[in-house]
Write a protein that holds these residues in place. Structure first.
Motif, PDB file in Angstrom:
ATOM      1  N   HIS A  91      36.263  32.603  43.162  1.00  0.00           N
ATOM      2  CA  HIS A  91      35.308  34.171  42.968  1.00  0.00           C
ATOM      3  C   HIS A  91      35.313  34.786  44.125  1.00  0.00           C
ATOM      4  CE1 HIS A  91      32.473  36.836  41.528  1.00  0.00           C
ATOM      5  NE2 HIS A  91      31.664  36.401  42.346  1.00  0.00           N
ATOM      6  N   PRO A  92      35.568  35.984  44.372  1.00  0.00           N
ATOM      7  CA  PRO A  92      36.032  36.873  43.278  1.00  0.00           C
ATOM      8  C   PRO A  92      37.451  36.645  42.843  1.00  0.00           C
ATOM      9  CG  PRO A  92      35.107  37.970  45.225  1.00  0.00           C
ATOM     10  CD  PRO A  92      35.353  36.627  45.713  1.00  0.00           C
ATOM     11  N   GLN A  93      37.652  36.878  41.523  1.00  0.00           N
ATOM     12  CA  GLN A  93      39.113  36.557  40.916  1.00  0.00           C
ATOM     13  C   GLN A  93      39.938  37.554  41.268  1.00  0.00           C
ATOM     14  OE1 GLN A  93      38.452  36.454  36.776  1.00  0.00           O
ATOM     15  NE2 GLN A  93      37.594  34.312  36.727  1.00  0.00           N
ATOM     16  N   SER A  94      41.172  37.420  41.323  1.00  0.00           N
ATOM     17  CA  SER A  94      42.195  38.272  42.008  1.00  0.00           C
ATOM     18  C   SER A  94      42.322  39.571  40.970  1.00  0.00           C
ATOM     19  CB  SER A  94      43.537  37.534  41.844  1.00  0.00           C
ATOM     20  OG  SER A  94      44.759  38.464  42.154  1.00  0.00           O
ATOM     21  N   GLY A  95      42.095  40.793  41.728  1.00  0.00           N
ATOM     22  CA  GLY A  95      42.228  42.110  41.127  1.00  0.00           C
ATOM     23  C   GLY A  95      40.858  42.544  40.668  1.00  0.00           C
ATOM     24  N   SER A  96      39.677  41.503  40.900  1.00  0.00           N
ATOM     25  CA  SER A  96      38.463  42.038  40.314  1.00  0.00           C
ATOM     26  C   SER A  96      37.643  42.902  41.302  1.00  0.00           C
ATOM     27  CB  SER A  96      37.708  40.897  40.157  1.00  0.00           C
ATOM     28  OG  SER A  96      37.125  40.183  41.365  1.00  0.00           O
ATOM     29  N   TYR A  97      36.550  43.557  40.948  1.00  0.00           N
ATOM     30  CA  TYR A  97      35.810  44.354  41.752  1.00  0.00           C
ATOM     31  C   TYR A  97      34.241  43.520  41.517  1.00  0.00           C
ATOM     32  CZ  TYR A  97      38.759  48.513  41.106  1.00  0.00           C
ATOM     33  OH  TYR A  97      40.071  49.227  41.106  1.00  0.00           O
ATOM     34  N   VAL A  98      33.618  43.720  42.840  1.00  0.00           N
ATOM     35  CA  VAL A  98      32.509  43.048  42.949  1.00  0.00           C
ATOM     36  C   VAL A  98      31.470  44.103  43.950  1.00  0.00           C
ATOM     37  CG1 VAL A  98      33.424  40.744  43.032  1.00  0.00           C
ATOM     38  CG2 VAL A  98      33.190  41.917  45.211  1.00  0.00           C
ATOM     39  N   LYS A  99      30.123  43.908  43.518  1.00  0.00           N
ATOM     40  CA  LYS A  99      29.328  44.894  44.142  1.00  0.00           C
ATOM     41  C   LYS A  99      29.203  44.403  45.719  1.00  0.00           C
ATOM     42  CE  LYS A  99      25.799  45.355  40.625  1.00  0.00           C
ATOM     43  NZ  LYS A  99      24.298  45.211  40.431  1.00  0.00           N
ATOM     44  N   GLY A 100      28.939  45.521  46.510  1.00  0.00           N
ATOM     45  CA  GLY A 100      28.815  45.609  47.894  1.00  0.00           C
ATOM     46  C   GLY A 100      27.759  44.771  48.434  1.00  0.00           C
ATOM     47  N   GLY A 101      27.979  44.752  49.917  1.00  0.00           N
ATOM     48  CA  GLY A 101      26.745  44.002  50.539  1.00  0.00           C
ATOM     49  C   GLY A 101      27.152  42.644  50.774  1.00  0.00           C
ATOM     50  N   LYS A 102      26.049  41.646  50.726  1.00  0.00           N
ATOM     51  CA  LYS A 102      26.516  40.392  50.946  1.00  0.00           C
ATOM     52  C   LYS A 102      27.093  39.710  49.793  1.00  0.00           C
ATOM     53  CE  LYS A 102      24.148  37.607  53.664  1.00  0.00           C
ATOM     54  NZ  LYS A 102      23.095  36.778  54.391  1.00  0.00           N
ATOM     55  N   ILE A 103      28.281  39.258  49.563  1.00  0.00           N
ATOM     56  CA  ILE A 103      29.109  38.697  48.420  1.00  0.00           C
ATOM     57  C   ILE A 103      29.256  37.086  48.687  1.00  0.00           C
ATOM     58  CG2 ILE A 103      30.166  40.874  48.013  1.00  0.00           C
ATOM     59  CD1 ILE A 103      32.880  39.303  48.964  1.00  0.00           C
ATOM     60  N   ALA A 104      29.367  36.436  47.603  1.00  0.00           N
ATOM     61  CA  ALA A 104      29.507  35.167  47.457  1.00  0.00           C
ATOM     62  C   ALA A 104      30.997  34.654  47.149  1.00  0.00           C
ATOM     63  CB  ALA A 104      28.722  34.262  46.506  1.00  0.00           C
ATOM     64  N   ILE A 105      31.758  34.273  48.088  1.00  0.00           N
ATOM     65  CA  ILE A 105      32.920  33.431  48.047  1.00  0.00           C
ATOM     66  C   ILE A 105      32.986  32.151  47.485  1.00  0.00           C
ATOM     67  CG2 ILE A 105      35.413  33.146  48.680  1.00  0.00           C
ATOM     68  CD1 ILE A 105      34.761  35.485  50.633  1.00  0.00           C
ATOM     69  N   VAL A 106      33.453  31.526  46.147  1.00  0.00           N
ATOM     70  CA  VAL A 106      33.262  30.347  45.702  1.00  0.00           C
ATOM     71  C   VAL A 106      34.649  30.048  45.138  1.00  0.00           C
ATOM     72  CG1 VAL A 106      32.110  28.850  44.063  1.00  0.00           C
ATOM     73  CG2 VAL A 106      30.951  30.918  44.956  1.00  0.00           C
ATOM     74  N   ILE A 107      34.945  28.810  45.763  1.00  0.00           N
ATOM     75  CA  ILE A 107      36.435  28.328  45.399  1.00  0.00           C
ATOM     76  C   ILE A 107      35.839  26.661  44.774  1.00  0.00           C
ATOM     77  CG2 ILE A 107      38.325  27.157  46.206  1.00  0.00           C
ATOM     78  CD1 ILE A 107      38.431  29.389  48.068  1.00  0.00           C
ATOM     79  N   GLU A 143      28.857  39.499  54.599  1.00  0.00           N
ATOM     80  CA  GLU A 143      28.771  40.790  54.226  1.00  0.00           C
ATOM     81  C   GLU A 143      30.055  41.263  54.345  1.00  0.00           C
ATOM     82  OE1 GLU A 143      26.368  42.904  53.817  1.00  0.00           O
ATOM     83  OE2 GLU A 143      24.739  41.705  54.182  1.00  0.00           O
ATOM     84  N   VAL A 144      30.466  41.939  53.363  1.00  0.00           N
ATOM     85  CA  VAL A 144      31.891  42.791  53.215  1.00  0.00           C
ATOM     86  C   VAL A 144      31.793  44.319  52.784  1.00  0.00           C
ATOM     87  CG1 VAL A 144      33.974  42.683  52.071  1.00  0.00           C
ATOM     88  CG2 VAL A 144      32.643  40.445  52.428  1.00  0.00           C
ATOM     89  N   ALA A 145      32.314  44.697  53.454  1.00  0.00           N
ATOM     90  CA  ALA A 145      32.375  46.321  53.531  1.00  0.00           C
ATOM     91  C   ALA A 145      33.264  46.823  52.137  1.00  0.00           C
ATOM     92  CB  ALA A 145      32.939  47.043  54.658  1.00  0.00           C
ATOM     93  N   ASP A 146      32.864  48.067  51.654  1.00  0.00           N
ATOM     94  CA  ASP A 146      33.407  48.694  50.606  1.00  0.00           C
ATOM     95  C   ASP A 146      35.079  48.901  50.907  1.00  0.00           C
ATOM     96  OD1 ASP A 146      30.883  48.579  49.384  1.00  0.00           O
ATOM     97  OD2 ASP A 146      31.216  50.568  48.668  1.00  0.00           O
ATOM     98  N   GLY A 147      35.721  48.475  49.894  1.00  0.00           N
ATOM     99  CA  GLY A 147      37.101  48.476  49.962  1.00  0.00           C
ATOM    100  C   GLY A 147      38.070  47.543  49.550  1.00  0.00           C
ATOM    101  N   LYS A 148      39.413  47.664  49.636  1.00  0.00           N
ATOM    102  CA  LYS A 148      40.168  46.385  49.201  1.00  0.00           C
ATOM    103  C   LYS A 148      40.061  45.063  50.107  1.00  0.00           C
ATOM    104  CE  LYS A 148      43.279  48.732  45.904  1.00  0.00           C
ATOM    105  NZ  LYS A 148      44.634  49.048  45.653  1.00  0.00           N
ATOM    106  N   HIS A 149      40.251  43.911  49.791  1.00  0.00           N
ATOM    107  CA  HIS A 149      40.337  42.803  50.860  1.00  0.00           C
ATOM    108  C   HIS A 149      41.135  41.793  50.163  1.00  0.00           C
ATOM    109  CE1 HIS A 149      36.546  44.280  53.105  1.00  0.00           C
ATOM    110  NE2 HIS A 149      36.349  44.692  51.836  1.00  0.00           N
TER     111      HIS A 149
END
Length: 584
Positions: A91-107, A143-149
């Motif tokens: 998470h986030p899954q490939s091709g997904s959209y997530v809300k901005g700000g501080k996001i959680a990357i989970v593997i 914290e991740v800015a808006d846009g593709k990552h």
């Protein structure tokens, strides 16, 4: 008799099978070719048995070995690619959209792993050092800015393959989708449950956005437009929400209360609590074109005019009892008057006196201007004021009006320190409060309105106080610009003395407000001047302001006098018993 076997030491020539003509060399020729060649040089260093073995290698041997090597590499690649990834979930899954700000990357892993074998890259940067591990999970909050990552994770499965790498992309989006309701119509329908109100609405949002109204899904066309209807009862309201792929939502609220063209006067809490003064105001309203009372619940000093039993006001005891909230509303509604409750929001010395931690501070120490202002960034200040608004809406006010919905402007504001400040701009803070208030009040079916500086629609813009009209208009039903001519500087709108030109000042200012709000559904209901500062205001000067409104197609207005004493001669007479009035 058995045939006699013949043994021979003759070698089988492979060229017979491969169809290659073999050229024989005589002994002298062979010696000549071998002399001075690489082979002759090689004989010096390579043992004779090995040379004999090398001499027996033929072209078909090389072809067979090359083919075997290619097959081995192919099967190794195939075997490696077929080994499943050690990652069970990402998470986030490939091709997904997530809300901005501080996001959680989970593997998550399919089986326990050694964290020493794990690496994670975000947009090409190694962020492994910030990852938190459990037995089967790696987590990173960042914290991740808006846009593709892009994300890349690598780990060992611990058995067959040293490392396994996976890559994927996702998009961060922190911007809620646009949502506009540009028309609504109401009609009545009879049913077994009694009369029901049918509300038809039309609106527009962004493409690839889902819309729900009253909890039910509404079809959105490819261009983002939608329409629908709901059945509801009188005095009820419902929410329309738009949600994008990232989960950002925008809300709009449809009230079933009928819009009303209010022509009213400001009444202070002290005038409302004074029997004689309030009687005079009611007499004025009963016998003129007025049909609305705007009553203060909290004023510029932070005084609260009625008893409040819930929330922080009740806890702090910052209220007085100038009048009974429910009784006064019932009396005004009985007289078929439209009722507006005014709440001064961020200018609040009474609250700051009780709670200095909620006040705007001075960078040189202490409270700024001795504690006149509460911190607009503070969520607790927001809830303090909204608890008052809810009490007023529950009591039956038709409309809740927020005043001083801005940042400080008078004094050296460069010394202001906001203890609860975050990364939001002033415009975002003010819009955020209004949006939050609208959502909290929606279920009470009360209109919301705001008072704005008269010059915020002019070339001066939001004036550094957070009052950006385009943002505010999306969240309220009415905007009340304070277009008092005495508050305009000389030369404004090309007028030598705006205070002495009430018609032109009001007309030109409201014209700017109409331009700013032309693409919204908000209605304009201005505050007009019925008091004197440098220039003595006459009945004619008050009336000229009203006429300026009508000439612009604005049919509603409010008169302001801080002492709640109004110029009767400026108003048209209208006996309530003889003239039919529209009920609020």
């Amino acid at each position: 008799m058995r045939k006699k076997k013949i043994f021979s030491d003759e070698k089988i020539d492979p060229s017979r099978f491969l169809g290659i003509e073999r050229r024989s060399l005589s002994f002298p020729d062979f010696e000549k070719k071998e002399k001075g060649s690489f082979v002759s040089a090689l004989k010096i260093f390579v043992p004779r048995p090995l040379m004999r073995a090398l001499g027996r290698i033929r072209a078909y041997h090389i072809a067979i070995a090359g083919t075997a090597l290619i097959l081995a590499l192919f099967f190794l690649w195939l075997f490696t690619s077929l080994i499943p990834s050690p990652f069970a979930l990402v998470h986030p899954q490939s091709g997904s959209y997530v809300k901005g700000g501080k996001i959680a990357i989970v593997i998550k892993f399919k089986k326990p792993f050694k964290k020493e074998t794990f690496n994670l890259w975000l947009d090409g940067k190694d962020v492994t050092g910030d990852v938190k591990f459990t037995e089967k999970e790696a987590t990173l909050e960042i914290e991740v800015a808006d846009g593709k990552h892009s994300l890349k994770a690598s780990a060992s499965d611990g058995i067959l393959i040293k490392r396994k790498t996976s890559q994927w992309q996702f998009t961060v989006d922190s911007v809620p989708p646009e949502l506009t309701i540009y028309s609504k119509k109401m009609s009545r329908k009879k049913s077994k449950l009694g009369d029901r109100l049918v509300v038809w609405f039309r609106g527009k949002t962004e493409i690839n956005t889902s819309v729900r109204a009253g909890g039910k899904e509404v079809k959105v066309l490819k261009n983002g437009s939608f329409k629908g209807h709901l059945e509801t009862g009188d005095g009820e309201s419902f929410e329309i929400t738009a949600s994008d792929a990232a989960g950002n939502t925008s809300s709009s609220y449809i009230l079933t209360q009928k819009p009303f063209q209010a022509r009213g006067v400001h009444v202070s809490m002290f005038s409302a609590g004074n029997e004689n003064a309030f009687k005079k105001i009611l007499d004025l309203v009963e016998n003129t074109e007025l049909n609305c009372i705007q009553l203060d619940l909290k004023d510029e000093q932070g005084f609260i005019g009625a008893r409040i039993d819930k929330g922080l006001p009740a806890k702090l005891g910052t209220f007085s009892e100038q009048y009974d909230l429910e009784k006064i509303v019932d009396m005004l509604r009985y007289r078929e008057l439209y009722t507006i409750c005014r709440i001064v929001v961020f200018k609040d010395p009474s609250l700051v006196k009780k709670r200095p931690d909620l006040g705007v501070r001075d960078k040189y120490g202490g409270l700024w201007q001795k504690g006149l202002w509460a911190d607009p960034y503070s969520k607790e200040v927001w809830d303090y004021n909204i608890s008052l608004a809810i009490a007023a809406a529950r009591a039956g006010f038709n409309e809740i009006q927020f005043d001083y919905i801005r940042f400080p402007s008078d004094g050296d504001v460069t010394r202001c320190v906001y203890p609860h400040r975050d990364n939001r701009t002033q415009n975002e803070v003010i819009e955020g409060f209004i949006s939050y208030a609208r959502k909290r009040l929606a279920k009470y079916n009360a209109f919301t309105s705001v008072d704005l500086f008269g010059l915020t629609a002019s070339h001066q813009g939001e004036m550094g106080i957070g009052q950006k009209i385009e943002n505010i208009a999306k969240h309220v039903d009415y905007i009340s610009p304070m277009v008092y001519p005495s508050h305009y500087h000389r030369g404004e709108y090309g007028l030598e003395n705006p205070e002495e030109n009430p018609y032109d000042t009001v007309y030109l200012s409201l014209k700017d407000f109409k331009k700013k709000t032309q693409n919204t559904t908000v209605k304009i209901r201005p505050w007009l001047q019925d008091f004197s500062l440098k220039t003595k205001y006459t009945a004619d000067m008050v009336r000229k302001q009203i006429n300026a409104c009508y000439d612009l197609g604005i049919k509603e207005w409010l008169l302001w006098n801080p002492n709640s004493i109004y110029t009767r001669a400026a108003l048209k007479e209208s006996v309530r018993g003889r003239v039919k009035r529209e009920k609020p």
